[in-house]
Design a protein around this motif. Structure first.
Motif, PDB file in Angstrom:
ATOM      1  N   ASN A 356     -14.484   2.534  -6.196  1.00  0.00           N
ATOM      2  CA  ASN A 356     -15.120   1.675  -5.203  1.00  0.00           C
ATOM      3  C   ASN A 356     -14.360   0.370  -5.008  1.00  0.00           C
ATOM      4  O   ASN A 356     -14.259  -0.141  -3.891  1.00  0.00           O
ATOM      5  N   ALA A 357     -13.822  -0.176  -6.112  1.00  0.00           N
ATOM      6  CA  ALA A 357     -13.127  -1.466  -6.030  1.00  0.00           C
ATOM      7  C   ALA A 357     -11.700  -1.325  -5.529  1.00  0.00           C
ATOM      8  O   ALA A 357     -11.071  -2.324  -5.179  1.00  0.00           O
ATOM      9  N   LYS A 358     -11.157  -0.089  -5.546  1.00  0.00           N
ATOM     10  CA  LYS A 358      -9.789   0.170  -5.070  1.00  0.00           C
ATOM     11  C   LYS A 358      -8.782  -0.693  -5.829  1.00  0.00           C
ATOM     12  O   LYS A 358      -7.897  -1.334  -5.246  1.00  0.00           O
ATOM     13  N   THR A 359      -8.932  -0.730  -7.151  1.00  0.00           N
ATOM     14  CA  THR A 359      -8.016  -1.504  -7.983  1.00  0.00           C
ATOM     15  C   THR A 359      -6.855  -0.644  -8.422  1.00  0.00           C
ATOM     16  O   THR A 359      -6.967   0.579  -8.536  1.00  0.00           O
ATOM     17  N   ALA A 360      -5.738  -1.302  -8.694  1.00  0.00           N
ATOM     18  CA  ALA A 360      -4.541  -0.608  -9.153  1.00  0.00           C
ATOM     19  C   ALA A 360      -3.666  -1.614  -9.890  1.00  0.00           C
ATOM     20  O   ALA A 360      -3.744  -2.827  -9.672  1.00  0.00           O
ATOM     21  N   GLY A 361      -2.835  -1.097 -10.772  1.00  0.00           N
ATOM     22  CA  GLY A 361      -1.897  -1.952 -11.482  1.00  0.00           C
ATOM     23  C   GLY A 361      -2.588  -2.915 -12.425  1.00  0.00           C
ATOM     24  O   GLY A 361      -3.418  -2.530 -13.253  1.00  0.00           O
ATOM     25  N   GLU A 362      -2.280  -4.205 -12.273  1.00  0.00           N
ATOM     26  CA  GLU A 362      -2.819  -5.220 -13.180  1.00  0.00           C
ATOM     27  C   GLU A 362      -4.330  -5.348 -13.047  1.00  0.00           C
ATOM     28  O   GLU A 362      -5.032  -5.479 -14.054  1.00  0.00           O
ATOM     29  N   THR A 363      -4.842  -5.313 -11.818  1.00  0.00           N
ATOM     30  CA  THR A 363      -6.294  -5.428 -11.641  1.00  0.00           C
ATOM     31  C   THR A 363      -7.025  -4.224 -12.220  1.00  0.00           C
ATOM     32  O   THR A 363      -8.156  -4.362 -12.708  1.00  0.00           O
ATOM     33  N   LEU A 364      -6.397  -3.061 -12.211  1.00  0.00           N
ATOM     34  CA  LEU A 364      -7.014  -1.886 -12.823  1.00  0.00           C
ATOM     35  C   LEU A 364      -7.088  -2.045 -14.336  1.00  0.00           C
ATOM     36  O   LEU A 364      -8.104  -1.704 -14.964  1.00  0.00           O
ATOM     37  N   ALA A 365      -6.013  -2.575 -14.938  1.00  0.00           N
ATOM     38  CA  ALA A 365      -6.041  -2.824 -16.385  1.00  0.00           C
ATOM     39  C   ALA A 365      -7.090  -3.871 -16.736  1.00  0.00           C
ATOM     40  O   ALA A 365      -7.797  -3.755 -17.747  1.00  0.00           O
ATOM     41  N   GLU A 366      -7.224  -4.908 -15.898  1.00  0.00           N
ATOM     42  CA  GLU A 366      -8.246  -5.927 -16.135  1.00  0.00           C
ATOM     43  C   GLU A 366      -9.641  -5.325 -16.044  1.00  0.00           C
ATOM     44  O   GLU A 366     -10.514  -5.631 -16.875  1.00  0.00           O
ATOM     45  N   ALA A 367      -9.852  -4.458 -15.058  1.00  0.00           N
ATOM     46  CA  ALA A 367     -11.162  -3.813 -14.921  1.00  0.00           C
ATOM     47  C   ALA A 367     -11.476  -2.950 -16.131  1.00  0.00           C
ATOM     48  O   ALA A 367     -12.631  -2.888 -16.580  1.00  0.00           O
ATOM     49  N   GLY A 368     -10.457  -2.274 -16.680  1.00  0.00           N
ATOM     50  CA  GLY A 368     -10.681  -1.469 -17.883  1.00  0.00           C
ATOM     51  C   GLY A 368     -11.138  -2.322 -19.056  1.00  0.00           C
ATOM     52  O   GLY A 368     -12.061  -1.946 -19.790  1.00  0.00           O
ATOM     53  N   LYS A 369     -10.502  -3.481 -19.250  1.00  0.00           N
ATOM     54  CA  LYS A 369     -10.906  -4.375 -20.339  1.00  0.00           C
ATOM     55  C   LYS A 369     -12.305  -4.942 -20.106  1.00  0.00           C
ATOM     56  O   LYS A 369     -13.096  -5.088 -21.044  1.00  0.00           O
ATOM     57  N   ILE A 370     -12.618  -5.266 -18.846  1.00  0.00           N
ATOM     58  CA  ILE A 370     -13.960  -5.812 -18.530  1.00  0.00           C
ATOM     59  C   ILE A 370     -15.028  -4.767 -18.823  1.00  0.00           C
ATOM     60  O   ILE A 370     -16.034  -5.046 -19.488  1.00  0.00           O
ATOM     61  N   ASN A 371     -14.822  -3.539 -18.335  1.00  0.00           N
ATOM     62  CA  ASN A 371     -15.821  -2.485 -18.560  1.00  0.00           C
ATOM     63  C   ASN A 371     -15.959  -2.162 -20.042  1.00  0.00           C
ATOM     64  O   ASN A 371     -17.062  -1.877 -20.523  1.00  0.00           O
ATOM     65  N   GLU A 372     -14.842  -2.213 -20.780  1.00  0.00           N
ATOM     66  CA  GLU A 372     -14.915  -1.929 -22.212  1.00  0.00           C
ATOM     67  C   GLU A 372     -15.745  -2.984 -22.940  1.00  0.00           C
ATOM     68  O   GLU A 372     -16.598  -2.664 -23.773  1.00  0.00           O
ATOM     69  N   SER A 373     -15.495  -4.257 -22.626  1.00  0.00           N
ATOM     70  CA  SER A 373     -16.262  -5.319 -23.295  1.00  0.00           C
ATOM     71  C   SER A 373     -17.738  -5.260 -22.909  1.00  0.00           C
ATOM     72  O   SER A 373     -18.616  -5.491 -23.751  1.00  0.00           O
ATOM     73  N   LEU A 374     -18.043  -4.932 -21.651  1.00  0.00           N
ATOM     74  CA  LEU A 374     -19.451  -4.814 -21.250  1.00  0.00           C
ATOM     75  C   LEU A 374     -20.117  -3.606 -21.898  1.00  0.00           C
ATOM     76  O   LEU A 374     -21.317  -3.631 -22.194  1.00  0.00           O
ATOM     77  N   MET A 375     -19.345  -2.550 -22.141  1.00  0.00           N
ATOM     78  CA  MET A 375     -19.897  -1.394 -22.847  1.00  0.00           C
ATOM     79  C   MET A 375     -20.286  -1.789 -24.281  1.00  0.00           C
ATOM     80  O   MET A 375     -21.371  -1.444 -24.765  1.00  0.00           O
ATOM     81  N   TYR A 376     -19.396  -2.543 -24.957  1.00  0.00           N
ATOM     82  CA  TYR A 376     -19.723  -3.007 -26.306  1.00  0.00           C
ATOM     83  C   TYR A 376     -20.918  -3.960 -26.285  1.00  0.00           C
ATOM     84  O   TYR A 376     -21.763  -3.938 -27.194  1.00  0.00           O
ATOM     85  N   LEU A 377     -21.009  -4.802 -25.250  1.00  0.00           N
ATOM     86  CA  LEU A 377     -22.163  -5.692 -25.128  1.00  0.00           C
ATOM     87  C   LEU A 377     -23.444  -4.882 -24.967  1.00  0.00           C
ATOM     88  O   LEU A 377     -24.478  -5.200 -25.576  1.00  0.00           O
ATOM     89  N   GLY A 378     -23.395  -3.820 -24.151  1.00  0.00           N
ATOM     90  CA  GLY A 378     -24.568  -2.963 -23.995  1.00  0.00           C
ATOM     91  C   GLY A 378     -24.975  -2.297 -25.299  1.00  0.00           C
ATOM     92  O   GLY A 378     -26.168  -2.187 -25.604  1.00  0.00           O
ATOM     93  N   GLN A 379     -23.991  -1.855 -26.085  1.00  0.00           N
ATOM     94  CA  GLN A 379     -24.312  -1.247 -27.380  1.00  0.00           C
ATOM     95  C   GLN A 379     -25.001  -2.250 -28.296  1.00  0.00           C
ATOM     96  O   GLN A 379     -25.983  -1.913 -28.973  1.00  0.00           O
ATOM     97  N   CYS A 380     -24.494  -3.490 -28.319  1.00  0.00           N
ATOM     98  CA  CYS A 380     -25.109  -4.506 -29.179  1.00  0.00           C
ATOM     99  C   CYS A 380     -26.530  -4.829 -28.726  1.00  0.00           C
ATOM    100  O   CYS A 380     -27.442  -4.960 -29.555  1.00  0.00           O
ATOM    101  N   MET A 381     -26.735  -4.945 -27.418  1.00  0.00           N
ATOM    102  CA  MET A 381     -28.073  -5.244 -26.922  1.00  0.00           C
ATOM    103  C   MET A 381     -29.025  -4.075 -27.162  1.00  0.00           C
ATOM    104  O   MET A 381     -30.208  -4.275 -27.473  1.00  0.00           O
ATOM    105  N   GLN A 382     -28.520  -2.847 -27.039  1.00  0.00           N
ATOM    106  CA  GLN A 382     -29.358  -1.690 -27.314  1.00  0.00           C
ATOM    107  C   GLN A 382     -29.744  -1.638 -28.789  1.00  0.00           C
ATOM    108  O   GLN A 382     -30.897  -1.341 -29.146  1.00  0.00           O
TER     109      GLN A 382
END
Length: 663
Positions: A356-382
């Motif tokens: 949906n965001a149409k990211t590629a290259g550096e922005t795609l790598a940034e999105a991967g790190k953002i989603n990973e950290s939010l996934m860990y945040l969700g695990q901690c909150m759960q």
């Protein structure tokens, strides 16, 4: 489902804010009417066109703010004001830490809630205004050289680089621009905020508070201050970018002095001055003497934050932003030690899908790190939500920098109570678009809500589906009288048998293909293993050959050098033998000829000999003169010449007996 009270073990008070949607999609989120003054529950229903038969889910929050909610409604309704009051501290007591965070999908209104827009202030600006409005008359003078500045720098436990706001802004923008900030007149200069620049431009003009939004006003909010205390407000800003911590207030100064120097990541650790509590070490901290100075520092830090345009959001945050307001407090008369309490406001980056965001290259790598950290945040909150039921699970907050910053200092402990550090009060504002991405929004709501109910629709089994299809087909084969003819039933059975036979044939074909593919895989694995063995044998043979060749070459070289050494020794021995032969022959010749060897005479004897030789020469000259005179008297001239020619010369040394006879 009643709105659940927040248990003492829960970390966050969770609020939901819905943004007005510009999407033309159907609304999947509905707000339930509450019994109290405000709603607390929502329901999300998948679209009717969704064939996956997903569940209808119901979520509970502390409060739900609908699309028409204003910034001031959120500021007063989420408990930010009591949090500020706790940070300021009761009279005679130190303050309590506070945490305010926003969570949501990209484009759901997080940055709008925290930072506002060009025309409307966000929670950060209103919080700063309330803090300075409360303690403005009791702020200490913190210019360089003042006792308060020295004591503040000494009391800091995070190994920070501390500056006054005036000195910091002058070092960045120069020309003493910070001296002219107090005017609130509408000066016609460009807006230097992050929203006008889009995070991509850098301006050398100092941000002017008069050009920033002034509404909503917080003049009607009154928080009591400790009359016997004096205060100092210290600001710092940093971001978590690609799971690394970077200072937002040191980037401009560093690049201005050293353009080629990259940003240095900071550590979140315990220091010597703070062994029981982790801090971000090495931050740039600014002592602000007024709300205007704080706003200029805030805008300066926002210019350094990582943002980029994506298909989902034109100004998408690529990092998690942390805005720290540290309130220092001490007794005004005794000038005792400073106590410190922190109010941290976090603007979390939004989760996004690359499709949906149409990211590629550096922005795609940034999105991967953002989603990973939010996934860990969700695990901690759960995990924290599960602990509300009485379980004692350990929250795994050390999986990434974001969860470590949010959770490491959030739980009460005996050591912190003894050091006057109460567990912090935390508020989370979840933002959502009721007509946005259903999958992303539902995922955010699942691990952020205080409670959840799931209503799973009954999915018909395969047998029921077949029977329903058969009944439908039978209904289509009835006669006009409503009865089913035997020929139609037979035809249906034949069709079913044919379908069963076709499926059985396909199963046999697939089973045959599976067996063939299994055989091929096993053959390939055996061939691979045989090739590995062959390569190992070949490698060993090559190693042996190389070893033999090396041994042969070394042996040949050894023999060559040994031969050269032997020849050299033989030559030296022959040369020595020839020298010995020469010495022997010379010795024999000396013995045979009885050569006499005289030692060097004594120096005095040598002088005497020289003297005698000179006297001898004189006497010889006299004698020759006498002889010539005698011959001249008696002989003729011709005879005298013959006598002189026939006279032989003799060496005086030989006559005296010195020297060695020549042979």
């Amino acid at each position: 489902m009643e709105p659940p009270p927040r248990p003492s073990s829960s970390l966050f008070d969770v609020f939901l804010r819905l943004r007005p949607s510009n999407s033309g999609d159907a609304r999947f989120l509905s707000v339930e009417e509450g019994e109290g003054n405000h709603p607390t529950h929502i329901t999300i229903k998948p679209s009717s066109a969704d064939n996956r038969k997903r569940a209808v889910e119901r979520f509970a929050f502390t409060q739900v703010f609908e699309e028409d909610a204003r910034q001031m409604d959120l500021f007063k309704g989420t408990g930010v004001i009591p949090m500020i009051e706790g940070v300021m501290g009761a009279p005679g007591h130190c303050g309590r830490d506070g945490l305010l965070a926003t969570l949501g999908c990209t484009g759901s209104g997080k940055s709008h809630t925290i930072l506002g827009t060009k025309s409307q202030r966000g929670l950060v600006q209103m919080t700063l205004d309330v803090v300075f409005q409360t303690c403005e008359d009791q702020l200490v003078q913190s210019f360089y050289g003042a006792p308060a500045f020295s004591s503040l720098a000494t009391a800091d436990v995070s190994e920070a680089h501390m500056f006054t706001a005036t000195a910091y802004l002058d070092s960045l923008y120069g020309d003493n621009q910070s001296e002219r900030f107090p005017s609130r007149a509408q000066t016609p200069i460009p807006d230097c905020s992050i929203f006008s620049l889009g995070g991509t431009s850098r301006s050398n003009k100092i941000p002017r508070p008069s050009t920033l939004p002034q509404t909503p006003s917080v003049a009607d909010i009154q928080i009591p201050a400790d009359p016997s205390a004096e205060y100092a407000v210290v600001m710092s800003m940093y971001e978590v970018y690609n799971d690394r911590i970077f200072d937002l207030l040191s980037g401009n100064a560093t690049r201005k002095q050293h353009p080629s120097v990259k940003r240095r990541a900071l550590l979140f650790k315990s220091t010597e001055s703070s062994p029981e509590r982790k801090v971000v070490a090495g931050l740039t901290k600014i002592i602000c003497g007024s709300f205007e100075e704080a706003m200029m520092v805030l805008e300066t830090g926002l210019m350094e934050r990582k943002v980029a345009g994506t298909g989902s959001n034109a100004v998408s945050s690529r990092s998690h932003g942390f805005f720290s307001i540290e309130v220092k407090k001490r007794d005004a008369e005794r000038k005792g030690p400073w106590s410190s309490s922190n109010l941290t406001i976090v603007d979390l980056a939004g989760s996004e899908r690359a499709r949906n965001a149409k990211t590629a290259g550096e922005t795609l790598a940034e999105a991967g790190k953002i989603n990973e950290s939010l996934m860990y945040l969700g695990q901690c909150m759960q995990m924290q939500s599960d602990n509300q039921g009485g379980s004692k699970n350990i929250v795994p907050f050390r999986q990434c920098k974001l969860t470590e910053l949010l959770f490491s200092n959030s739980f009460p402990s005996s050591t912190r109570h003894t050091q006057h550090h109460q567990p912090q009060k935390s508020i989370m504002v979840v933002t959502a678009d009721p007509q946005g991405d259903f999958n992303a929004t539902s995922q955010i709501l699942r691990y952020s809500a205080l409670a959840r109910e799931v209503t799973v629709p009954r999915i018909p089994s395969t047998t029921q589906t077949i029977l329903a299809g058969a009944t439908h087909r039978y209904a289509n084969t009835t006669t006009s009288s409503g009865r089913t003819t035997p020929s139609a039933v037979l035809e249906e059975l034949e069709g079913a048998n044919a379908e069963i036979a076709r499926l059985a044939a396909e199963i046999e074909i697939f089973a045959l293909r599976l067996s063939e593919e299994t055989a091929r895989r096993k053959a390939a694995e055996s061939s691979w293993a045989a090739a590995e063995d062959h390569m190992a044998d070949l490698e060993q043979e090559i190693r042996d050959e190389c070893y033999q060749e090396m041994e042969t070459a070394v042996d040949q070289e050894r023999r060559r050098w040994q031969t050269a050494l032997d020849n050299e020794q033989d030559n030296q021995q022959a040369h020595l033998d020839s020298k010995i032969d020469v010495v022997i022959r010379a010795t024999k010749a000396q013995l045979k000829q009885e050569v006499k060897v005289y030692e060097d005479p004594d120096p005095e004897l040598r002088d005497r000999v020289d003297e005698l030789e000179r006297e001898n020469e004189v006497l010889k000259a006299r004698l020759e003169a006498r002889e010539r005179e005698a011959h001249q008297r008696t002989a003729s001239p011709v005879k005298r010449m013959r006598v002189l020619k026939s006279k032989k010369w003799e060496d005086p040394e030989r006559t005296l007996g010195f020297g060695v006879d020549d042979e």
